[in-house]
Design an enzyme around this catalytic site. Sequence first.
Site, PDB file in Angstrom:
ATOM      1  N   HIS A 142       1.989  -6.601  -7.359  1.00 42.90           N
ATOM      2  CA  HIS A 142       1.475  -5.500  -8.171  1.00 42.90           C
ATOM      3  C   HIS A 142       2.622  -5.034  -9.055  1.00 42.90           C
ATOM      4  O   HIS A 142       3.650  -4.575  -8.560  1.00 42.90           O
ATOM      5  CB  HIS A 142       0.988  -4.363  -7.278  1.00 42.90           C
ATOM      6  CG  HIS A 142       0.298  -3.264  -8.027  1.00 42.90           C
ATOM      7  ND1 HIS A 142      -0.835  -2.638  -7.567  1.00 42.90           N
ATOM      8  CD2 HIS A 142       0.572  -2.673  -9.218  1.00 42.90           C
ATOM      9  CE1 HIS A 142      -1.224  -1.720  -8.426  1.00 42.90           C
ATOM     10  NE2 HIS A 142      -0.377  -1.717  -9.430  1.00 42.90           N
TER      11      HIS A 142
ATOM     12  N   ARG B 214     -10.248  -2.956  -8.934  1.00 38.65           N
ATOM     13  CA  ARG B 214     -11.391  -2.077  -9.161  1.00 38.65           C
ATOM     14  C   ARG B 214     -12.342  -2.556 -10.245  1.00 38.65           C
ATOM     15  O   ARG B 214     -13.531  -2.282 -10.186  1.00 38.65           O
ATOM     16  CB  ARG B 214     -10.889  -0.653  -9.433  1.00 38.65           C
ATOM     17  CG  ARG B 214     -10.577   0.056  -8.134  1.00 38.65           C
ATOM     18  CD  ARG B 214      -9.521   1.115  -8.220  1.00 38.65           C
ATOM     19  NE  ARG B 214      -9.302   1.645  -6.882  1.00 38.65           N
ATOM     20  CZ  ARG B 214      -8.558   1.048  -5.946  1.00 38.65           C
ATOM     21  NH1 ARG B 214      -7.977  -0.108  -6.221  1.00 38.65           N
ATOM     22  NH2 ARG B 214      -8.418   1.562  -4.748  1.00 38.65           N
TER      23      ARG B 214
ATOM     24  N   GLY C 249      -2.377  -5.669 -11.124  1.00 39.12           N
ATOM     25  CA  GLY C 249      -2.084  -4.353 -11.679  1.00 39.12           C
ATOM     26  C   GLY C 249      -2.434  -4.237 -13.151  1.00 39.12           C
ATOM     27  O   GLY C 249      -1.875  -4.955 -13.987  1.00 39.12           O
ATOM     28  N   GLY C 250      -3.406  -3.373 -13.469  1.00 40.34           N
ATOM     29  CA  GLY C 250      -3.716  -3.058 -14.850  1.00 40.34           C
ATOM     30  C   GLY C 250      -4.547  -4.085 -15.578  1.00 40.34           C
ATOM     31  O   GLY C 250      -4.855  -3.898 -16.762  1.00 40.34           O
TER      32      GLY C 250
ATOM     33  N   CYS D 151       0.829  -1.202   0.000  1.00 43.34           N
ATOM     34  CA  CYS D 151       0.000   0.000   0.000  1.00 43.34           C
ATOM     35  C   CYS D 151       0.863   1.251   0.000  1.00 43.34           C
ATOM     36  O   CYS D 151       1.674   1.451   0.903  1.00 43.34           O
ATOM     37  CB  CYS D 151      -0.932   0.001   1.216  1.00 43.34           C
ATOM     38  SG  CYS D 151      -2.026   1.443   1.254  1.00 43.34           S
TER      39      CYS D 151
END
Length: 400
Positions: free
Chosen positions: A197, A261, A238-239, A124
Amino acid sequence: MWCCLPPVRPAMFKSSASSFHPRTTAYSQYLPPLFSVAPMMEWTDNHYRTLARLISKHAWLYTEMIAAETLVHQQTNLDRFLAFSPHQHPIVLQIGGSNVQNLANAAKLSVAYGYDEINLNCGCPSPKVAGHGCFGVSLMLNPKLVGEAMSAIAANTNVPVTVKCRIGVDDHDSYDELCDFVHKVSTLSPTRHFIVHSRKALLGGISPADNRRIPPLKYEYYYALVRDFPDLRFTINGGITSVSEVNAALKEGAHGVMIGRAAYNNPWQTLGHVDTTVYGVPSSGLTRRQVLEQYQEYGDSVLGTHGNGRPNVRDIVKPLLNLFHSENGNSLWKRRADAAFRECKTVGSLLEESLKAIPDCVLDSPITETPGTGEEDVFANVHNVLPARYEAGEELILCA
């Protein structure tokens, strides 16, 4: 009925301890973590995880990060932070912190709740986390401490322990430095699974949102880790925003893929394809109307259970607001739901008032179509750009 299933609590766990697996058989009870939903603060709470599990039976779910100190100082109120419905398995508890004793105590306190893994947050980049001493992604700068912490966590639980990290921090972003971190942590502790990540973190004052956008993705670092540490497992993060990209990553040799997300902002189209497309097994077969009926029972059963009116209807309905992403009636449904928050005292009454905006054909159609393959395979050439092979230096081996 969903509402009749109580959350997992210590007494419940103790009475059925044989149903939970020891550390050595983490993946024997469930399908492996080919697909997992990332831990996201204020998002992957009990409510969201309940919705996610209704849509996908096999995705691995993560809690929000819970600070070890919170659990240590809230021992009379642990249900609020750790209790969950047994339907949520497989589920991973993510904890944060840098005090080894507190992390060990937090792991011990979580045992009674029956989580399937414990994960330490070493990724984080939020100033609220990384800016307060050696915490979050800052831990990557001290792999010896992480190794000691993971060893202490493992000694106080009966499930696997894992690390979620970035590929680097600020100027400490070479592939060899990433490998040094993985090598030392895995040598000093039983950690055999890293969630990576594939961006470095910048701690120079940029926001967490910018840290998910500005540092470039380096998937080649991830695939080089898979190559150079054949005895370890790595999940890529990630991505990646679609199930088709998940399968593309797996096709190129990824052990598992984590999405954040996209799984929250479009849960039906993302999670709805996981069981069939990633795992190759039947889906739940539920329509969105059936998902909402079961979720309503859950939601109304937990209203106000934390005291002071929390969770309230707004808390519980929040994860539903993206269920009709890009569908006819989505904007009207959100407006009606927002207006209904002022009057409705139950989840059922809010849904009855707001779902009139959604056509029956949307509510009653299960996931049937296979997601597209995407215009470009972002992993197609990744093996052509891998960094040079890693070799642990003598100093690292001696220190470990």
